[in-house]
Design an enzyme around this catalytic site. Structure first.
Site, PDB file in Angstrom:
ATOM      1  N   ARG B 252      -2.546  -4.738  -5.788  1.00  0.00           N
ATOM      2  CA  ARG B 252      -3.504  -3.640  -5.603  1.00  0.00           C
ATOM      3  C   ARG B 252      -4.517  -4.047  -4.546  1.00  0.00           C
ATOM      4  O   ARG B 252      -4.932  -5.215  -4.482  1.00  0.00           O
ATOM      5  CB  ARG B 252      -4.252  -3.333  -6.907  1.00  0.00           C
ATOM      6  N   GLU B 281      -6.745   3.469   0.066  1.00  0.00           N
ATOM      7  CA  GLU B 281      -5.497   4.134   0.474  1.00  0.00           C
ATOM      8  C   GLU B 281      -5.662   5.652   0.490  1.00  0.00           C
ATOM      9  O   GLU B 281      -6.344   6.179  -0.389  1.00  0.00           O
ATOM     10  CB  GLU B 281      -4.376   3.753  -0.509  1.00  0.00           C
ATOM     11  N   HIS B 299       2.042   1.328   0.501  1.00  0.00           N
ATOM     12  CA  HIS B 299       2.116   1.256  -0.968  1.00  0.00           C
ATOM     13  C   HIS B 299       3.475   1.755  -1.476  1.00  0.00           C
ATOM     14  O   HIS B 299       3.531   2.570  -2.404  1.00  0.00           O
ATOM     15  CB  HIS B 299       0.963   2.038  -1.610  1.00  0.00           C
TER      16      HIS B 299
END
Lengths: 345, 345
Positions: B252, B281, B299
């Site tokens: 993360r 993000e 991601h």
């Protein structure tokens, strides 16, 4: 690099034995001529002479005991015959198909190569290219770097998982074996095609490469470039691999029929390709440049800082051993040809 | 995809039990709302209602037995308290830190997650990014695709070998363990930092992440994002990693202090980074876009066609089991928190 810089200041040592170089190895263009320098021998550079090669060789025929060559520098029977005192050929490559080994064997000339220095780097690259093609690492990187993630949202799907894939290795020599070991850790099923079944490995053997391709999701080319393997991967194999199939080549360009491969990639008759080598390097088929399902590298799969330093030590060490009447570091057994190891420099 | 298309034509089945969705999972934006469709339940979409959430929840409080959420959709204690009949929360993620598990445990609400579906894909991506940063796969691909090989010659050196590297894994959960297994096959030496030493693994344990970084060539972040791991990787760790060090993050974004990382990369205080996740993000620090020593993905480290199909089966299977009074497929044991598994969707 420190070694090379240091040696550049040394004066010519004309009493040292000569090592003939017909064509400069690629390392020279990067590190300079002193990359393989040693206080125990000096280079005789045919490529710097204005004389035709045969005349140059005749001129120096009595003084040449050893040759340094690379994959791009052929050592032919004609050359060998002009050098009556030649006793050693050292190549910077793992492959030796550019050397007339029959003539060497006949004459009792020893051949030394890069051994398996490049095998692990080549294997790492093969896995890196396979991961890139399946998981679209380069393409995703491009997507993010072009700012498309924030402007266009989630990356288009289509990534394929590596685990569980049937991977076929063409040429289970030192590189192919290293590739197999790595892919086992990714839970791939390994099969292979090779000149003969290898009783010591647990992988499925296919005597025919078309049959291997039919049973595989990915083909990884690790064999040597020989007359037998020229265009081994053509239309029939690519069709057998099929539209979900991926091909990786870290061996030599001519093993694949490049025109057929380009057509298959354009028409999406195979899923994608990871190519480190090409038929007409450094030229790459222009059709490949825009394809997202193709990842390419400039014949540097084998090439890391660490492996080149290892190569330097091995090449210099072989010559120093030879001129000191010591055993060679990496002699190639000429009775056991051809070798199924492809990477070269 | 076939399943989704097929189900779109089905009429509303209003007698089916409701599964509440607070915020649409990312899968909806790619596959459509019917990706998780089943003939045994129907979705109640809070995000499509003009009502404020609390009012929406009050309106449907009596009919909601289950929630579907994703890593980006918090399930807070406040929400849970408004739903007296809530008995199950299913998340499409492996991580569950967006769910108030204390409140779930107190109320006896079951939680089901994606299990370890994404672990192998995440691990593959981590290795792919590490190979790419060390061996410059994306950069070499760019070099070839821009036609620089034929015009400018050999690719600049600087590729580093993977074998023999000391790799430190931060968070040796299911993903970290899969990463370790793969890197062992590349002959890397594995060490790790985790909440506690794991007696069953042969890798070196460092209780302190700075100490781990000092002793590593590469750090791979595989831990969960929690209050404790927020900015765990900051200036001190990056300095300890040093100028030849590489960092990979497939966990993360907030685990790394992104501003510090950007500065270290610009100043070449570390060698490079492979980043699948970011603090904000889909925004990525603009400074990273031009850096050749940074490889990024949006991601999607966890995200393959196969794993998403597996996710669909798991999510639907959990709800169908629940509404049939069968055992859940992937229950999360709430007595053993926090979990060190990070990947999410």
């Amino acid at each position: 690099m420190a070694v090379a810089a240091e040696n550049q200041s040394q004066p010519p040592q004309n009493d040292l034995p000569y090592v003939l170089i017909l064509k400069p190895p690629a390392a020279f263009s990067i590190f300079g001529d002193h990359f393989f320098h040693s206080p125990k021998f000096q280079f005789l550079k045919a490529f710097e002479s204005p004389l035709p090669l045969s005349q140059f060789l005749l001129t120096h025929a009595q003084s040449v005991q050893a040759i340094l060559t690379s994959a791009s520098g052929s050592v032919t029977a004609d050359t060998i015959r002009l050098l009556p005192h030649l006793d050693l050929v050292v190549t910077t490559s793992q492959g030796i198909n550019h050397i007339d080994c029959s003539e060497c064997r006949r004459r009792g000339i020893a051949v030394a190569g890069a051994g398996t220095i490049f095998s692990t780097d080549c294997a790492d690259s093969a896995v890196g290219l396979l991961l890139d093609v399946l998981r679209k690492v380069s393409a995703a990187n491009r997507y993010v770097k072009q700012g498309l993630w924030s402007s266009q949202g989630n990356y288009p799907l289509g990534n394929k998982v590596l685990g569980g894939k049937q991977v076929g290795i063409v040429g289970l020599g030192s590189i192919g074996t290293e590739v197999a070991k790595r892919l086992e850790a990714f839970r791939c099923s390994i099969s292979y095609n090779s000149r003969s079944k290898k009783p010591s490995v647990p992988y499925t053997f296919y005597p025919n490469v078309v049959e291997l391709a039919v049973n595989c999701d990915a083909l990884i080319i690790c064999c040597a470039s020989t007359d037998e393997t020229h265009h081994l991967i053509g239309k029939e194999v690519l069709s057998a691999l099929g539209k979900d199939g991926v091909i990786i080549n870290i061996a030599r360009g001519p093993i694949i029929d490049e025109k057929e491969l380009v057509q298959c990639l354009i028409k999406r008759e195979i899923r994608g390709a990871g190519l480190d080598v090409f038929e007409h390097e450094p030229d790459v088929p222009v059709e490949l440049l825009a394809l997202d399902n193709v990842v390419m590298s400039p014949h540097n799969a084998f090439c890391t800082t660490e492996s080149l330093e290892e190569l330097r030590k091995t090449v210099v060490g072989n010559f120093e051993a030879f001129f000191s009447n010591e055993p060679l570091l990496t002699p190639v057994p000429l009775d056991d040809l051809p070798h199924l190891s492809a990477c070269s420099w």
